[in-house]
Design a protein around this motif. Structure first.
Motif, short mmCIF file in Angstrom:
data_model
loop_
_atom_site.label_atom_id
_atom_site.label_comp_id
_atom_site.label_asym_id
_atom_site.label_seq_id
_atom_site.Cartn_x
_atom_site.Cartn_y
_atom_site.Cartn_z
N VAL A 83 29.02 62.72 4.69
CA VAL A 83 27.68 62.73 5.29
C VAL A 83 26.77 61.94 4.36
O VAL A 83 26.63 62.30 3.19
N VAL A 84 26.19 60.88 4.87
CA VAL A 84 25.28 60.07 4.09
C VAL A 84 23.85 60.57 4.35
O VAL A 84 23.44 60.70 5.50
N ASN A 85 23.16 60.86 3.29
CA ASN A 85 21.79 61.38 3.40
C ASN A 85 20.91 60.50 2.52
O ASN A 85 21.01 60.52 1.30
N ILE A 86 20.06 59.70 3.15
CA ILE A 86 19.20 58.79 2.38
C ILE A 86 17.76 59.23 2.56
O ILE A 86 17.26 59.31 3.69
N THR A 87 17.09 59.53 1.47
CA THR A 87 15.70 59.99 1.52
C THR A 87 14.80 58.91 0.95
O THR A 87 15.03 58.41 -0.15
N ASP A 88 13.75 58.59 1.70
CA ASP A 88 12.76 57.64 1.20
C ASP A 88 11.71 58.41 0.44
O ASP A 88 10.89 59.12 1.02
N THR A 89 11.75 58.32 -0.88
CA THR A 89 10.84 59.12 -1.70
C THR A 89 9.49 58.45 -1.91
O THR A 89 8.61 59.02 -2.55
N THR A 90 9.30 57.24 -1.36
CA THR A 90 8.06 56.52 -1.65
C THR A 90 6.87 57.04 -0.86
O THR A 90 5.74 57.00 -1.34
#
Lengths: 426, 141
Positions: A382-389
């Motif tokens: 499971v790929v989980n990409i979070t944009d923290t910007t």
């Protein structure tokens, strides 16, 4: 004594008063008329302002609709919702039954790929990629949410008829969504106010389209996911490198002298055969043969470690990447693609009965087996990409509240380390 | 012999008569005019308040719409405060008497001063399952 007549004086006084009063009353009358016009003008301006407030609210509703839509879609891997994910999954699984199975050395040993059940889609199933139609998802989800805002605005704005809008264009860039919404069927925003002074009825209509530049990094997030896991198979490459580093060759041809291999046996091959006459694998005959389960034991942890390392390698530019592997559904296998069986090579000794490098008599069953091995490891990730910007004010359905949240893109990847195998009947 | 009214006495009497008639006749008119003037100033101030509210819906701060900042402060208390708006509001309302509220939550208040004009409109909120719009009110003194 002759004097001024009293009556005359009274008349003069009355005329004087009337004159002064007349002048003053005329001034007041003009003032009243001006005031009346001012009130009418104020009411007209207020109604125009009402329309202006409404248009600004429509733009703000567009912003919030797409903040929410991008949040929902990201967490559903680019789809409108769980139902769309499920329908898409059913559609391509039914068209590609071969994806469910692979074979080991042409034997009827099938191992089914564990199906995904969560409400996040697969973007890659080995060599096949399934990148969703993001614009369609945005259109569908954005429209549903925007319609809710329109209903609320209709209930709270008096005397104004608000048309329905559809999204004619949605353009995604790395920093914005450019939205063009048009009212359907040529309808307009119509304001109607009755009995304003002597205007009787006031009607203002506005049929302008809505264009909004929604500031969001959604496009950048999706492009990042696509580049690293669809266009390039980062996880597959990491697995192949690990298998190569562990001494598992991606492919090799080996000639075995002796008994034919059993279906679950594989051999680790090196580049240099031990004998040029009867090349054999670097195989210690006293050892237990390498089995798939044993090879899995060797490879599994290094592969999982390489996937973990990939997280930190990819987490750049404000994107935090998490690659989650489910221990129950991980599998690592070594596939024997094909093998042929033939006669052994020449014996070394003068006797007809000889022995090969493994000490197996050539008088006995002589087999020449060529195996083409493809060594692969795979895991469901499971790929989980979070944009923290950037954070957006959105409603989270799990936490059941509205708060500032980062966009989080989730999807499955089955790395492309499997060769496409044609469908077989189980 | 009957003494007649002298010219001077007649002048005084006439002036008094005229003065009384003017006061009685014009006082109501003066009263009405003062009310009208007051209403005109009232309407001007209320128009200015509408203009103020419309401007709040049009301007941006830190690349964000001020109306969105107000809506988010109301719903989720982020940003923590809207103090960045105070210099602008003080500049627009010279008497520095204003009160801005969203629904029943005060956004800005300059303290107790007599409210003379109020205007309100709808404010769109971030997406949630309770209500998507609410009312924003501006009072000025």
């Amino acid at each position: 004594m002759k004097g001024v007549s009293v009556i005359l004086l009274v008349i003069i006084a009355i005329l004087a008063v009337i004159t002064v009063m007349g002048i003053y009353l005329f001034a007041i009358s003009a003032n009243v008329e001006g005031m009346r016009r001012s009130i009418i003008e104020r009411e007209v301006v207020a109604e125009i302002n009402k329309l202006e407030f409404l248009k600004r609210n429509l733009h703000q509703a567009l912003d919030y609709s797409f903040y929410q839509a991008t949040y929902n879609i990201s967490r559903c891997g680019g789809y409108d919702g769980p139902e769309d994910v499920s329908n898409t999954r059913k559609n391509y699984w039914s068209n590609y039954p071969g994806w469910l199975y692979w074979r080991i050395c042409e034997s009827p040993n099938y191992r089914a790929l564990p199906p995904a059940t969560e409400n996040i889609p697969e973007w890659r199933v080995h060599l096949k990629t399934f990148f969703p139609d993001i614009v369609e998802a945005l259109n569908k989800t954005g429209q549903k949410i925007f319609n809710e805002y329109l209903e609320s605005l209709r209930e709270t704005t008096e005397n104004v008829s608000i048309p329905n809008y559809i999204f004619k264009e949605i353009n995604i860039s790395n920093t914005h969504l450019n939205i063009l919404a048009v009212n359907t069927s040529g309808e307009s925003i119509i304001l109607e106010k009755r009995n304003i002074g002597n205007l009787r009825n006031l009607t203002i209509s506005d049929n302008s389209t809505l264009t909004e530049k929604v500031k969001t990094t959604f496009g950048s997030l999706v492009n990042f996911g696509r580049d690293n896991f669809v266009t390039h198979d980062s996880i597959g490459k990491a697995i192949m490198n690990t298998a190569s580093d562990a001494g598992f060759m991606p492919s090799g041809s080996v000639t075995l002298c002796g008994r034919p291999p059993t279906p679950d046996e594989v051999f680790i091959c090196t580049h240099t055969p031990r004998s040029s006459v009867c090349p054999v694998c670097q195989y210690n005959c006293d050892d237990e043969p390498m089995t798939i389960s044993k090879a899995e034991g060797i490879l599994k942890e290094p592969i999982l470690a390489s996937i973990k390392k990939l997280e930190s390698d990819l987490s750049t530019g404000g994107f935090k990447v998490e690659l989650l592997t489910d221990q129950k559904t991980n599998f690592i296998f070594l596939d024997c693609h094909s093998y042929t069986v033939g006669c052994c090579l020449e014996c070394h000794s003068e006797n007809s009965c000889c022995s090969n490098a493994c000490g197996i008599s050539c008088c006995e069953h002589m087999w020449k087996t060529d195996c083409n091995f493809y060594y692969y490891g795979a895991a469901r990730v499971v790929v989980n990409i979070t944009d923290t910007t950037t954070a957006y004010s959105v409603y989270d359905y799990d936490e059941k509240l509205t708060d500032l949240k980062n966009l989080q893109l989730k999807f499955y990847v089955f790395p492309g380390t499997l060769e496409n195998i044609s469908p077989v009947n189980p | 012999m009957v003494r007649g009214i002298t010219g001077f006495e007649l002048l005084i009497a006439g002036m008094m008569f005229t003065f009384v008639i003017l006061i009685v006749g014009l006082l109501p008119a003066v009263y009405v005019k003062r009310k009208l003037d007051h209403e005109t100033i009232f309407e001007y101030r209320c128009n200015k308040v509408q203009h103020l509210l419309l401007t709040l819906f049009s301007i941006t701060y830190d690349e964000r719409k001020v109306s969105e900042s107000i809506a988010e402060h109301y719903l989720i208390n982020k940003p923590d405060n809207l103090n960045f708006l105070k210099p602008y509001l003080d500049r627009e309302m010279e008497n520095k008497c204003y009160h801005i509220a969203v629904h029943n939550k005060t956004m800005f208040s300059t303290g107790s001063c007599d409210v003379k004009c109020r205007t309100n409109t709808t404010l769109v909120l971030p997406y949630n399952l309770n209500k998507l719009v609410t009312e924003i009110m501006v009072d000025v003194g």
